[in-house]
Scaffold this motif. Structure first.
Motif, mmCIF file in Angstrom:
data_model
loop_
_atom_site.group_PDB
_atom_site.id
_atom_site.type_symbol
_atom_site.label_atom_id
_atom_site.label_comp_id
_atom_site.label_asym_id
_atom_site.label_seq_id
_atom_site.Cartn_x
_atom_site.Cartn_y
_atom_site.Cartn_z
ATOM 1 N N ARG A 191 -14.019 53.774 41.396
ATOM 2 C CA ARG A 191 -13.046 52.990 42.167
ATOM 3 C C ARG A 191 -13.559 52.741 43.589
ATOM 4 O O ARG A 191 -13.267 51.697 44.174
ATOM 5 N N GLN A 192 -14.297 53.710 44.129
ATOM 6 C CA GLN A 192 -14.834 53.524 45.485
ATOM 7 C C GLN A 192 -15.839 52.383 45.527
ATOM 8 O O GLN A 192 -15.886 51.609 46.483
ATOM 9 N N VAL A 193 -16.631 52.277 44.463
ATOM 10 C CA VAL A 193 -17.647 51.200 44.392
ATOM 11 C C VAL A 193 -16.972 49.832 44.319
ATOM 12 O O VAL A 193 -17.383 48.866 44.952
ATOM 13 N N LYS A 201 -2.831 56.855 41.282
ATOM 14 C CA LYS A 201 -3.731 57.791 41.960
ATOM 15 C C LYS A 201 -3.456 59.243 41.566
ATOM 16 O O LYS A 201 -3.966 60.164 42.193
ATOM 17 N N ILE A 202 -2.639 59.421 40.536
ATOM 18 C CA ILE A 202 -2.267 60.772 40.115
ATOM 19 C C ILE A 202 -2.802 61.048 38.708
ATOM 20 O O ILE A 202 -2.574 60.266 37.785
ATOM 21 N N PHE A 203 -3.512 62.145 38.559
ATOM 22 C CA PHE A 203 -4.053 62.572 37.272
ATOM 23 C C PHE A 203 -3.361 63.871 36.836
ATOM 24 O O PHE A 203 -2.786 64.580 37.656
ATOM 25 N N TYR A 263 -13.538 62.800 38.623
ATOM 26 C CA TYR A 263 -14.468 62.524 39.724
ATOM 27 C C TYR A 263 -15.192 61.199 39.495
ATOM 28 O O TYR A 263 -15.369 60.395 40.428
ATOM 29 N N LYS A 264 -15.617 60.960 38.250
ATOM 30 C CA LYS A 264 -16.322 59.707 37.929
ATOM 31 C C LYS A 264 -15.416 58.507 38.149
ATOM 32 O O LYS A 264 -15.844 57.470 38.696
ATOM 33 N N GLN A 265 -14.150 58.631 37.748
ATOM 34 C CA GLN A 265 -13.204 57.531 37.950
ATOM 35 C C GLN A 265 -12.999 57.256 39.436
ATOM 36 O O GLN A 265 -12.941 56.095 39.862
ATOM 37 N N ILE A 266 -12.892 58.312 40.226
ATOM 38 C CA ILE A 266 -12.714 58.145 41.676
ATOM 39 C C ILE A 266 -13.903 57.431 42.285
ATOM 40 O O ILE A 266 -13.749 56.483 43.074
#
Length: 375
Positions: free
Chosen positions: A372-374, A160-162, A366-369
């Motif tokens: 992952r939510q989907v 969860k760290i970028f 943001y797109k990766q986050i």
């Protein structure tokens, strides 16, 4: 994609530069807004840049009436992500998550365990609150690989760290005050043979400005054509001024206080310094680099990623004022070396650390986050 950023609004230094540069670029590509909790310089500079900003004013830090306004803003605006900057924003995100499910990410601009080191009460209370709030944030962005490692070492989930290194807007370096006029404002006198060594930092324990002053004493014992310019204010100002006086170098160490034209400061000096005990990836190195000023810096945090020994500047181990002094003397004595290292640093900053690149990396995160939510 619609992103809401949160920040206290009283920010100065690197965090302020980072967020203003980031939002200036992001708004060209996606829908972004920033909310701050006090109307200070940050707000006015954001307005000047055309950034979509609003103040949800808090009368005191514990005024939680703004939480209701934030919830209303998020629901009405249909934001996809809340992006926090700093302790107060982190705490707000923690409270928001109690009432509304929206992914949150925070940028870790500094070592959060050291942020309030200069105030015992704030250190005892706010550091604990921020440490707790961070545990409830969904994702983290460290501004250097060393900060990513720091978070992992402290138990945060590595998945969860970028990492996104700071980026600078080179085109903001145009409007400058002439060095002669700039120095007049601060009652600084120097001739053409005087070498000006500068630092721009909060006068806070973590910034290690006392290391610079002790190094200055070593330099001035051997070279007299040098002045040290310390830009910035903070709780350590009286102690640092007294230290310079005790060492007998107060005539060659100039305290400028808060500098509202950092570009003019970097344009005017000959050598830039960073003497911090802890850093992420300081903007002041890139800002100096934009003016082809070489750097002598403590080898902490992500500094070694941009300061390449003998190529873009020099490094010394944390607190080693004697090594700092030796490196400064080398640069004082060799104008060609100063120019060469400064040019190399300029080219590195221009190629690798642009604000546009920083913004693009954020959009990717943001797109990766959201992906992952989907899932």
């Amino acid at each position: 994609m619609k992103i809401l950023h949160l920040i206290s609004g009283g920010d100065t230094g690197g965090a302020k530069t980072h967020v203003l540069s980031l939002l200036s670029e992001l708004q060209k590509k996606i829908d972004v807004k920033i909310i701050c909790f006090m109307k200070e310089d940050f707000y006015y500079e954001a307005k000047e840049r055309g950034i979509n900003i609003e103040v949800f004013e808090q009368k005191k830090r514990y005024d939680l009436s703004v939480v209701k306004r934030l919830l209303s803003e998020i629901k009405k605006g249909k934001y996809d992500i809340v992006h926090c900057h700093g302790a107060r924003a982190n705490f707000m995100a923690f409270l928001l998550k109690l009432f509304y499910k929206i992914p949150s990410v925070t940028t870790v601009h500094s070592d959060y365990k050291l942020d309030f080191q200069d105030n015992r009460y704030k250190d005892l209370v706010y550091t604990k609150i921020n440490t707790l709030a961070l545990k409830f944030i969904d994702y983290y962005i460290g501004v250097s690989d060393s900060f990513r490692k720091m978070l992992i070492d402290r138990g945060f989930d590595s998945d969860k760290i970028f990492t996104v290194y700071n980026g600078i807007e080179m085109n903001l370096m145009k409007e400058l005050t002439n060095p002669v006029e700039f120095f007049k404002r601060y009652n600084i006198t120097s001739d053409k043979d005087t070498i000006l060594i500068g630092t721009l930092a909060r006068l806070h324990p973590v910034k290690g400005v006392d290391v610079l002053i002790r190094g200055a004493k070593k330099v001035l014992d051997q070279r007299q054509n040098v002045k040290f310019l310390i830009g910035g204010d903070g709780t350590e100002a009286p102690m640092l001024k007294e230290l310079a006086k005790e060492l007998g170098i107060e005539k060659n160490v100039c305290f400028l206080g808060f500098v509202n034209e950092p570009s003019s400061f970097f344009n005017a000096i000959d050598v830039n310094t960073v003497t911090s005990h802890s850093e992420s990836f300081p903007y002041v190195i890139m800002e100096g680099g934009a003016f082809r000023k070489t750097i002598v810096a403590s080898n902490v945090g992500g500094i070694g990623d941009i300061v390449i020994e003998g190529k873009t500047g020099f490094l010394f181990e944390d607190g080693d004022h004697e090594k700092l002094a030796a490196q400064l003397i080398k640069l004082i004595d060799d104008a060609d070396l100063r120019r060469k290292l400064g040019e190399n640093l300029y080219n590195s900053v221009k190629k690798n650390y642009s604000a546009e690149s920083m913004a693009n990396k954020h959009i990717s995160i943001y797109k990766q986050i959201l992906d992952r939510q989907v899932k």
